[in-house]
Design a protein around this motif. Structure first.
Motif: not given
Length: 550
Positions: A218-223, A402-405
């Motif tokens: 559930g990796d995530w990011y936002d601007v 593993d997931d990476v953000a």
């Protein structure tokens, strides 16, 4: 073929030679003090005897079992015997032929080196679920055998048909691949399809799902552009795997965007997220960093809920780790988050990331962060180039477990003509009602010096006048007027010491007040207000610049 010349030597046991007579074996065992071998066993008196295992015809048993059996001997693995099941699967095989020519199916499966290894080591070996030329899957066990009284050695090849198991496993893998593809699609659809690009920052991000053997996390990011030149940046990691983790991530990301519109301090946003995460799923834990960049302050104000520290490289190349303050992950409850700050002046680069970039099973987490610091210290170029370099330095590939953000932001050091497009001017509003005409004159002079067209100049002066008048009427000192321009917009902001936020309302025809904010909202591209640290508020508006302005 004289099959009785061969016998399998199993680990921990010693077979009797087939050439020994029954009487000799019995006599030997009596002399050794062991129990005599029974040729016929009786269950009870008066019942007919049944043959013991030693009395069964071995050749007939092996011929009839459904498993594939082959016996080879010598360094060339010449065929000594194949049973009926083997012949039915691959055809008759000539006795005495070398395995490389006479048993091509074993060569195709890569078993000939295994036969050599069994002969050298005198230890059995097994290979699982190999698909043969007949379309079926077999598990092969190769066991060394000896010939009593002879130096010749051989290998007994035993193949169990596991086609049903192999097909079931393949169906399971296909189902898992389908579920993973669904989770990846959901995950990517919930991430920003295109990052917002603030005026003062250059930003790039990347998301790398785990390899095919790893479920999507559930990796995530936002601007999020907040208006008034401010920008919110967020990165998080929902613990767990699969569609559920991706769905929780999507809910948290949507909530962050909604809370960001309130223009709250970072720790208050995390406080709201903490309660929401517990409501979504009390068993689903998530980490998160929420940060706000204000170009007027030259700092990154942030709050962390159990997430990894932000790394900032300044203009000289020194890397700073923003370790404090850090609270527990979202969803744990009972914790009051606090905000911290880290310098982010012109020429600085900041990196926000998830644990997949630095966490390894064979190394301490701090070692991974230190390696990332070293990589960031030497990374130059655009934010996207830095993203790619950090992934390569960490060894992140398509098969990563593993997931990476990663989210990289730069505050460029602008000089020359580029620097002329980014300017600031401020005026302290002192005194009483005379501050209003002084503010209008100041705004007019600044906008004229910035060579704005007449219509934008007049709108800017009007907006500044209304915001100042509103602050003089409803606010308390200290008061300040700030004008700021970027390459894309004009920003006008007034701050005062009262924390009551204004709201737009409809003024009745007889009202002598209440129209200031309505006028600003009508003429400006955007407007808003927020509380400032330490008490007070800021009310701002902005105008989009025409192409070629300035």
């Amino acid at each position: 073929m004289n099959f009785t010349r061969w016998s399998a030597r199993l680990p921990g046991t010693q077979r009797r030679a087939a050439a020994r007579t029954e009487q000799a074996v019995a006599q030997d065992r009596r002399e050794e003090g062991s129990v005599p071998a029974a040729r016929v066993e009786r269950l009870t008196d008066g019942m007919p005897g049944v043959p013991a295992v030693d009395g069964l015809p071995v050749r007939e048993v092996i011929d009839r079992i459904p498993a594939l059996v082959a016996l080879v001997h010598g360094p060339d693995h010449r065929i000594a015997y194949v049973n009926n099941a083997y012949a039915a699967a691959f055809g008759p095989r000539p006795v005495g032929g070398a395995a490389r020519e006479a048993l091509p199916e074993l060569d195709e499966l890569g078993l000939l080196p295994l036969l050599d290894q069994v002969l050298r080591s005198s230890k059995p070996r097994t290979v699982k679920s190999r698909k043969a030329a007949d379309g079926r899957s077999y598990t092969f066990t190769c066991t060394p055998v000896d010939v009593p009284g002879d130096k010749a050695r051989g290998v007994l090849v035993f193949a169990a048909d596991v086609t049903d198991h192999a097909e079931a496993a393949e169906r399971l893998r296909a189902s898992e691949r389908e579920q993973r593809e669904t989770a990846v699609t959901l995950q990517r659809s919930l991430l920003p399809q295109e990052l917002e690009q603030p005026d003062d920052l250059r930003i790039a991000a990347t998301y790398q799902p785990g390899g095919t053997e790893a479920a999507v996390g559930g990796d995530w990011y936002d601007v999020i552009t907040l208006g008034g030149g401010r920008t919110a940046l967020v990165i998080g990691d929902v613990m767990g795997r699969g569609v559920r983790a991706a769905a929780v991530m999507g809910q948290l990301r949507t909530a962050v965007r909604a809370y960001a519109r309130l223009d709250l301090p970072p720790h208050e946003v995390l406080q709201l997220l903490d309660g929401l995460a517990a409501e979504i799923d009390a068993n689903q834990i998530a980490t998160c960093v929420y940060a706000i960049h204000d170009p007027n302050e030259g700092r990154l104000v942030y709050a962390s809920a159990g997430h990894l520290p932000i790394l900032v490289r300044d203009e000289s190349g020194a890397v700073l780790r923003a370790d404090e303050p850090t609270g527990p992950p979202l969803g744990t409850g009972g914790w009051m988050h606090t905000s911290g700050s880290v310098p982010l002046g012109p020429g600085s680069t900041a990196v926000l990331y998830t644990d997949g970039l630095v966490e390894r099973r064979d190394a301490d987490l701090d070692e991974g962060i230190e390696s990332l610091e070293s990589a960031l210290a030497g990374a130059t170029g655009t934010p996207q180039v830095i993203c790619d370099r950090l992934l390569r330095s960490a060894g992140v590939t398509a098969g990563h477990d593993d997931d990476v953000a990663v989210l990289v932001l730069q505050h460029p050091a602008r000089t020359g003509s580029d620097g002329d497009l980014f300017r600031n001017a401020a005026l302290e509003l002192l005194g009483g009602v005379e501050a209003a005409p002084r503010a209008r004159a100041f705004a007019s002079g600044v906008l004229t010096s910035w060579r704005f067209p007449t219509d934008l100049h007049d709108l800017g002066v009007l907006a500044a006048s209304e915001l100042v008048a509103n602050s003089l009427q409803h606010g308390i000192p200290p008061m300040r007027l700030r004008l700021r321009r970027t390459d894309r917009r004009l920003i006008i902001e007034v701050t005062d010491g009262d924390d009551s936020l204004p709201r737009r309302r409809r003024a009745e025809p007889a009202d002598e007040a209440g129209r200031g904010i309505a006028i600003v909202a009508t003429i400006a591209s955007n407007w808003g207000s927020r509380r400032t640290p330490g008490g007070g508020k800021a009310v701002w508006c902005e105008f989009a610049l025409p192409r070629g302005a300035g």
